[in-house]
Design an enzyme around this catalytic site. Structure first.
Site, PDB file in Angstrom:
ATOM      1  CG  ASP A  37      -7.063  23.315  91.230  1.00  9.21           C
ATOM      2  OD1 ASP A  37      -6.395  23.823  92.152  1.00  9.21           O
ATOM      3  OD2 ASP A  37      -7.969  23.916  90.633  1.00  9.21           O
ATOM      4  CG  HIS A  38      -6.515  18.527  87.477  1.00 10.93           C
ATOM      5  ND1 HIS A  38      -7.725  18.385  88.138  1.00 10.93           N
ATOM      6  CD2 HIS A  38      -6.768  19.265  86.388  1.00 10.93           C
ATOM      7  CE1 HIS A  38      -8.660  19.010  87.446  1.00 10.93           C
ATOM      8  NE2 HIS A  38      -8.112  19.557  86.382  1.00 10.93           N
ATOM      9  CD  GLU A  96      -7.596  33.137  84.788  1.00  6.85           C
ATOM     10  OE1 GLU A  96      -7.194  33.415  85.942  1.00  6.85           O
ATOM     11  OE2 GLU A  96      -7.680  31.973  84.363  1.00  6.85           O
ATOM     12  CG  HIS A 129     -11.060  26.445  92.232  1.00  5.98           C
ATOM     13  ND1 HIS A 129     -11.830  26.296  91.111  1.00  5.98           N
ATOM     14  CD2 HIS A 129     -11.893  26.958  93.175  1.00  5.98           C
ATOM     15  CE1 HIS A 129     -13.063  26.701  91.359  1.00  5.98           C
ATOM     16  NE2 HIS A 129     -13.127  27.092  92.614  1.00  5.98           N
ATOM     17  CG  HIS A 142     -11.058  26.930  81.605  1.00  2.00           C
ATOM     18  ND1 HIS A 142     -11.525  25.858  80.908  1.00  2.00           N
ATOM     19  CD2 HIS A 142     -11.438  26.748  82.888  1.00  2.00           C
ATOM     20  CE1 HIS A 142     -12.183  25.065  81.727  1.00  2.00           C
ATOM     21  NE2 HIS A 142     -12.153  25.572  82.939  1.00  2.00           N
ATOM     22  NE  ARG A 152     -15.159  22.729  92.293  1.00  2.00           N
ATOM     23  CZ  ARG A 152     -15.579  23.215  91.116  1.00  2.00           C
ATOM     24  NH1 ARG A 152     -14.711  23.578  90.192  1.00  2.00           N
ATOM     25  NH2 ARG A 152     -16.855  23.323  90.849  1.00  2.00           N
ATOM     26  CG  ASN A 170      -5.170  25.085  88.459  1.00  2.00           C
ATOM     27  OD1 ASN A 170      -5.141  24.050  89.127  1.00  2.00           O
ATOM     28  ND2 ASN A 170      -6.220  25.871  88.431  1.00  2.00           N
ATOM     29  CB  THR A 184     -14.325  27.116  86.349  1.00  2.00           C
ATOM     30  OG1 THR A 184     -13.556  26.759  87.491  1.00  2.00           O
ATOM     31  CG2 THR A 184     -15.081  28.390  86.605  1.00  2.00           C
ATOM     32  NE  ARG A 233     -15.408  19.154  92.308  1.00  5.43           N
ATOM     33  CZ  ARG A 233     -16.129  19.518  91.248  1.00  5.43           C
ATOM     34  NH1 ARG A 233     -15.598  19.489  90.049  1.00  5.43           N
ATOM     35  NH2 ARG A 233     -17.379  19.902  91.379  1.00  5.43           N
ATOM     36  CD  GLU A 244      -8.509  29.051  89.459  1.00  3.46           C
ATOM     37  OE1 GLU A 244      -9.291  28.088  89.568  1.00  3.46           O
ATOM     38  OE2 GLU A 244      -7.722  29.170  88.523  1.00  3.46           O
TER      39      GLU A 244
HETATM   40  N1  PXP Z   1      -8.318  29.742  85.258  1.00  2.00           N
HETATM   41  C1  PXP Z   1      -9.418  29.489  86.001  1.00  2.00           C
HETATM   42  C2  PXP Z   1     -10.126  30.641  86.615  1.00  2.00           C
HETATM   43  C3  PXP Z   1      -9.853  28.169  86.225  1.00  2.00           C
HETATM   44  O1  PXP Z   1     -10.953  27.950  86.959  1.00  2.00           O
HETATM   45  C4  PXP Z   1      -9.100  27.109  85.679  1.00  2.00           C
HETATM   46  C5  PXP Z   1      -9.527  25.697  85.949  1.00  2.00           C
HETATM   47  O2  PXP Z   1      -9.383  25.434  87.292  1.00  2.00           O
HETATM   48  C6  PXP Z   1      -7.959  27.407  84.935  1.00  2.00           C
HETATM   49  C7  PXP Z   1      -7.599  28.738  84.714  1.00  2.00           C
HETATM   50  C8  PXP Z   1      -7.088  26.343  84.346  1.00  2.00           C
HETATM   51  O3  PXP Z   1      -7.790  25.637  83.382  1.00  2.00           O
HETATM   52  P1  PXP Z   1      -7.168  24.303  82.795  1.00  2.00           P
HETATM   53  O4  PXP Z   1      -7.071  23.344  83.939  1.00  2.00           O
HETATM   54  O5  PXP Z   1      -8.153  23.903  81.750  1.00  2.00           O
HETATM   55  O6  PXP Z   1      -5.811  24.670  82.243  1.00  2.00           O
END
Ligand code: PXP
Length: 246
Positions: free
Chosen positions: A9-10, A155, A47, A196, A49, A7, A105, A53, A74
């Protein structure tokens, strides 16, 4: 082999901290995705959103056009994002609940409470050739409802397990919930992913959860990458996943 969806996103969170509202900026999540693939990621997760963000619309289009592994988008079940998904056609969408005030989430999707809407959304996605995954808590009622929607994947939300990790009794309860939910889902014909809050510390115990196909991991990889670089951070996670027996 257990697959790893990274992921990114960050990476976009960091970019937006400086370049919010501009059409450019570093670090580039697409570049991160390409590095992740090179390091062994078998999929890329992002994701989009509603509040944009971190990931923004152009990231999703660029990811779709650039990456070689499957794109997992996502998204919340809202008309604007559904239209984007139908236009971009990622490999798979993972439907998640979304609250504006949350940092990430928080809980899983309430499939029991929104079964009709989710079934309709699954049908629209499937008609467009897009697979659907439902991000749910390891709760048997949610698993059973998921199987009725026509989604191919669930998931399992591992956030409660990750939170409980340092309390042995609570941690074992959460592991048992994940094991039971995965067995139930598999028996109902669902493919099972999880994610997650997973990191190199809490991953080894996840090996007892059967039938897992893919883990989606973001925060711990990007955090570790700040110190050791993205390829090393990904290889550390892959090492913690290795040997999974299914
Ligand atoms: N799966 C889903 C559906 C999520 O929303 C997230 C967080 O965006 C993750 C996995 C990944 O979680 P983490 O960033 O805590 O590894």
């Amino acid at each position: 082999m257990l697959k790893l969806g990274v992921n990114i996103d960050h990476v976009a969170t960091l970019r937006e901290a400086r370049y919010r509202g501009m059409n450019h900026g570093e670090p580039d999540p697409v570049e991160a995705a390409l590095i992740a693939e090179e390091a062994g990621a078998t999929g890329i997760t992002a994701h989009l959103r509603e509040d944009r963000r971190h990931i923004v619309d152009r990231d999703i289009r660029r990811l779709r056009d650039s990456i070689r592994t499957p794109l997992n988008l996502e998204m919340a079940i809202v008309p604007e994002i559904i239209e984007i998904a139908l236009a971009v056609k990622p490999y798979i969408v993972c439907l998640v609940p979304e609250k504006r005030t949350e940092v990430t989430t928080e809980g899983g999707l309430d499939v029991v409470g929104s079964e009709v809407l989710i079934r309709e959304t699954c049908t629209r996605m499937r008609d467009a050739g897009i697979r659907v995954s439902l991000f749910i808590d390891p709760d048997p009622r949610q698993v059973e409802a998921s199987a009725r929607t026509g989604a191919e994947f669930i998931e399992l939300h591992t956030g409660a397990y990750a939170e409980a990790f340092d309390q042995k009794r609570e941690r074992n309860v959460e592991i048992e919930r994940l094991v039971a939910a995965s067995k139930l889902a598999h028996g109902l014909g669902l493919n099972v992913n999880a994610g997650h809050g997973l990191n190199v510390r809490n991953l080894p115990l996840i090996h007892v959860v059967p039938h897992l196909i893919e883990l989606n991991i973001g925060h711990s990889i990007i955090s570790r990458a700040v110190f050791v670089g993205l390829p090393t951070a990904i290889r550390e996670i892959l090492a913690a996943m290795a040997g999974y027996k299914g």
